[in-house]
Design a protein around this motif. Structure first.
Motif, PDB file in Angstrom:
ATOM      1  N   VAL A 113       0.845  -1.191   0.000  1.00 25.34           N
ATOM      2  CA  VAL A 113       0.000   0.000   0.000  1.00 25.34           C
ATOM      3  C   VAL A 113       0.881   1.241   0.000  1.00 25.34           C
ATOM      4  CG1 VAL A 113      -0.169   0.085   2.521  1.00 25.34           C
ATOM      5  CG2 VAL A 113      -1.970   1.121   1.113  1.00 25.34           C
ATOM      6  N   ILE A 114       0.396   2.279  -0.673  1.00 23.61           N
ATOM      7  CA  ILE A 114       1.140   3.538  -0.741  1.00 23.61           C
ATOM      8  C   ILE A 114       0.142   4.685  -0.681  1.00 23.61           C
ATOM      9  CG2 ILE A 114       1.120   3.595  -3.267  1.00 23.61           C
ATOM     10  CD1 ILE A 114       3.997   4.763  -3.113  1.00 23.61           C
ATOM     11  N   ASP A 115       0.525   5.768  -0.013  1.00 23.17           N
ATOM     12  CA  ASP A 115      -0.349   6.938   0.061  1.00 23.17           C
ATOM     13  C   ASP A 115      -0.474   7.576  -1.321  1.00 23.17           C
ATOM     14  OD1 ASP A 115      -0.459   6.510   2.775  1.00 23.17           O
ATOM     15  OD2 ASP A 115       1.014   8.056   3.268  1.00 23.17           O
ATOM     16  N   LYS A 116      -1.691   7.832  -1.733  1.00 21.60           N
ATOM     17  CA  LYS A 116      -1.906   8.415  -3.062  1.00 21.60           C
ATOM     18  C   LYS A 116      -1.209   9.766  -3.243  1.00 21.60           C
ATOM     19  CE  LYS A 116      -5.989   6.851  -5.558  1.00 21.60           C
ATOM     20  NZ  LYS A 116      -7.321   7.258  -6.011  1.00 21.60           N
ATOM     21  N   PRO A 117      -1.316  10.689  -2.292  1.00 27.48           N
ATOM     22  CA  PRO A 117      -0.629  11.973  -2.476  1.00 27.48           C
ATOM     23  C   PRO A 117       0.878  11.811  -2.653  1.00 27.48           C
ATOM     24  CG  PRO A 117      -2.249  12.147  -0.724  1.00 27.48           C
ATOM     25  CD  PRO A 117      -2.138  10.695  -1.067  1.00 27.48           C
ATOM     26  N   LYS A 118       1.489  10.882  -1.900  1.00 26.46           N
ATOM     27  CA  LYS A 118       2.923  10.657  -2.045  1.00 26.46           C
ATOM     28  C   LYS A 118       3.245  10.075  -3.413  1.00 26.46           C
ATOM     29  CE  LYS A 118       5.910  10.784   0.620  1.00 26.46           C
ATOM     30  NZ  LYS A 118       6.964  11.812   0.819  1.00 26.46           N
ATOM     31  N   LEU A 119       2.436   9.126  -3.850  1.00 24.18           N
ATOM     32  CA  LEU A 119       2.658   8.505  -5.154  1.00 24.18           C
ATOM     33  C   LEU A 119       2.624   9.557  -6.257  1.00 24.18           C
ATOM     34  CD1 LEU A 119       3.024   5.881  -6.777  1.00 24.18           C
ATOM     35  CD2 LEU A 119       0.524   5.667  -6.813  1.00 24.18           C
ATOM     36  N   LYS A 120       1.645  10.429  -6.202  1.00 25.31           N
ATOM     37  CA  LYS A 120       1.529  11.467  -7.224  1.00 25.31           C
ATOM     38  C   LYS A 120       2.696  12.456  -7.142  1.00 25.31           C
ATOM     39  CE  LYS A 120      -3.495  11.179  -7.687  1.00 25.31           C
ATOM     40  NZ  LYS A 120      -4.801  11.865  -7.493  1.00 25.31           N
ATOM     41  N   SER A 121       3.214  12.677  -5.932  1.00 22.75           N
ATOM     42  CA  SER A 121       4.359  13.581  -5.801  1.00 22.75           C
ATOM     43  C   SER A 121       5.603  12.995  -6.452  1.00 22.75           C
ATOM     44  CB  SER A 121       4.631  13.905  -4.326  1.00 22.75           C
ATOM     45  OG  SER A 121       5.265  12.826  -3.658  1.00 22.75           O
ATOM     46  N   TYR A 122       5.739  11.658  -6.463  1.00 22.77           N
ATOM     47  CA  TYR A 122       6.868  11.027  -7.141  1.00 22.77           C
ATOM     48  C   TYR A 122       6.735  11.201  -8.656  1.00 22.77           C
ATOM     49  CZ  TYR A 122       6.907   8.623  -2.614  1.00 22.77           C
ATOM     50  OH  TYR A 122       6.880   8.333  -1.280  1.00 22.77           O
ATOM     51  N   PHE A 123       5.522  11.074  -9.162  1.00 28.43           N
ATOM     52  CA  PHE A 123       5.300  11.297 -10.595  1.00 28.43           C
ATOM     53  C   PHE A 123       5.714  12.713 -10.978  1.00 28.43           C
ATOM     54  CE2 PHE A 123       1.385   8.249 -10.325  1.00 28.43           C
ATOM     55  CZ  PHE A 123       2.226   7.170 -10.179  1.00 28.43           C
ATOM     56  N   GLU A 124       5.321  13.673 -10.145  1.00 26.92           N
ATOM     57  CA  GLU A 124       5.639  15.083 -10.427  1.00 26.92           C
ATOM     58  C   GLU A 124       7.137  15.341 -10.308  1.00 26.92           C
ATOM     59  OE1 GLU A 124       3.205  16.922  -7.512  1.00 26.92           O
ATOM     60  OE2 GLU A 124       1.324  16.499  -8.580  1.00 26.92           O
TER      61      GLU A 124
END
Length: 221
Positions: A113-124
């Motif tokens: 499991v991974i926090d969605k906001p953190k995941l999106k921050s890695y994409f950015e």
């Protein structure tokens, strides 16, 4: 904490992913999320990862200086950015209802499991690095799977963000879940726990032993 993966992730036909009758894990979440303890465990994993990468690549590992960026910066002897590494420490008992809560069901013991906001921050971050460095900078997310499971407890695995994004784009809402707020989510009256989650499978990752090779392959480019 030793960083190793003793499970053959790519050949799991001889391994039963469904949980058996050990009854170690609970049928439902206990709704306790110790935010401060998780920070301590994550810091220990960051320190171990830095040593593991340096010992096996000869490259330097520094703490990130930008909030929301991955934990570790890997640089060469001229301080050129080679890669970023994020540490994820998963402990406690598996959430046994995960297969019922997401539309693309995963077995509890295989689920990351991974926090969605953190995941999106890695994409950015990946996009920003490419614009700044004029080349692709890999971001490796590492999970220490420290759960009381005889099959997969203690394994350490990773995956690069491009592959994580490919899965995220393909699965979307099928792997997403918003959990309930529980004990430990609030610190000084402020909600610190992240309740929007995305799920991956350990079978979609690589064993930690392969990470130094992947980093060195980037360094040699």
């Amino acid at each position: 904490m030793a960083l190793q993966c003793r499970t053959d992730l790519k050949n799991l036909s001889n391994w039963s992913k469904p949980c058996g009758a050990c009854n170690i894990c609970q049928p439902q979440s206990v709704l306790r999320y110790p935010f401060e303890r998780d920070l301590i465990n994550s810091k220990m994993l960051v320190d171990e990862l830095k040593k593991f990468i340096t010992d096996n690549t000869g490259l330097k590992c520094l703490d990130t200086d930008v909030y929301q960026n991955p934990d570790i910066i890997v640089v060469d002897d001229k301080n050129n950015l080679i890669a970023r590494v994020e540490a994820k420490y998963l402990e406690g008992k598996a959430f046994m209802k995960v297969a019922q809560m997401i539309k693309d069901p995963l077995n509890p013991k295989e689920t990351l499991v991974i926090d969605k906001p953190k995941l999106k921050s890695y994409f950015e971050c990946k996009v920003r690095d490419k614009e700044k460095c004029k080349r692709e900078i890999p971001i490796f997310v590492v999970w220490k799977y420290d759960r009381p499971c005889a099959d997969v407890g203690g394994i350490c695995i990773y995956q690069e963000v491009n592959e994580l994004r490919r899965i995220y784009d393909a699965k979307g809402a099928l792997r997403s879940f918003r959990r309930q707020i529980g004990q430990g989510d609030f610190v000084n009256g402020k909600l610190m726990g992240v309740i929007d989650k995305f799920h991956y499978s350990i079978t979609e990752c690589e064993p930690i032993e392969k990470l130094p090779e992947d980093i060195l392959n980037v360094y040699k480019l």
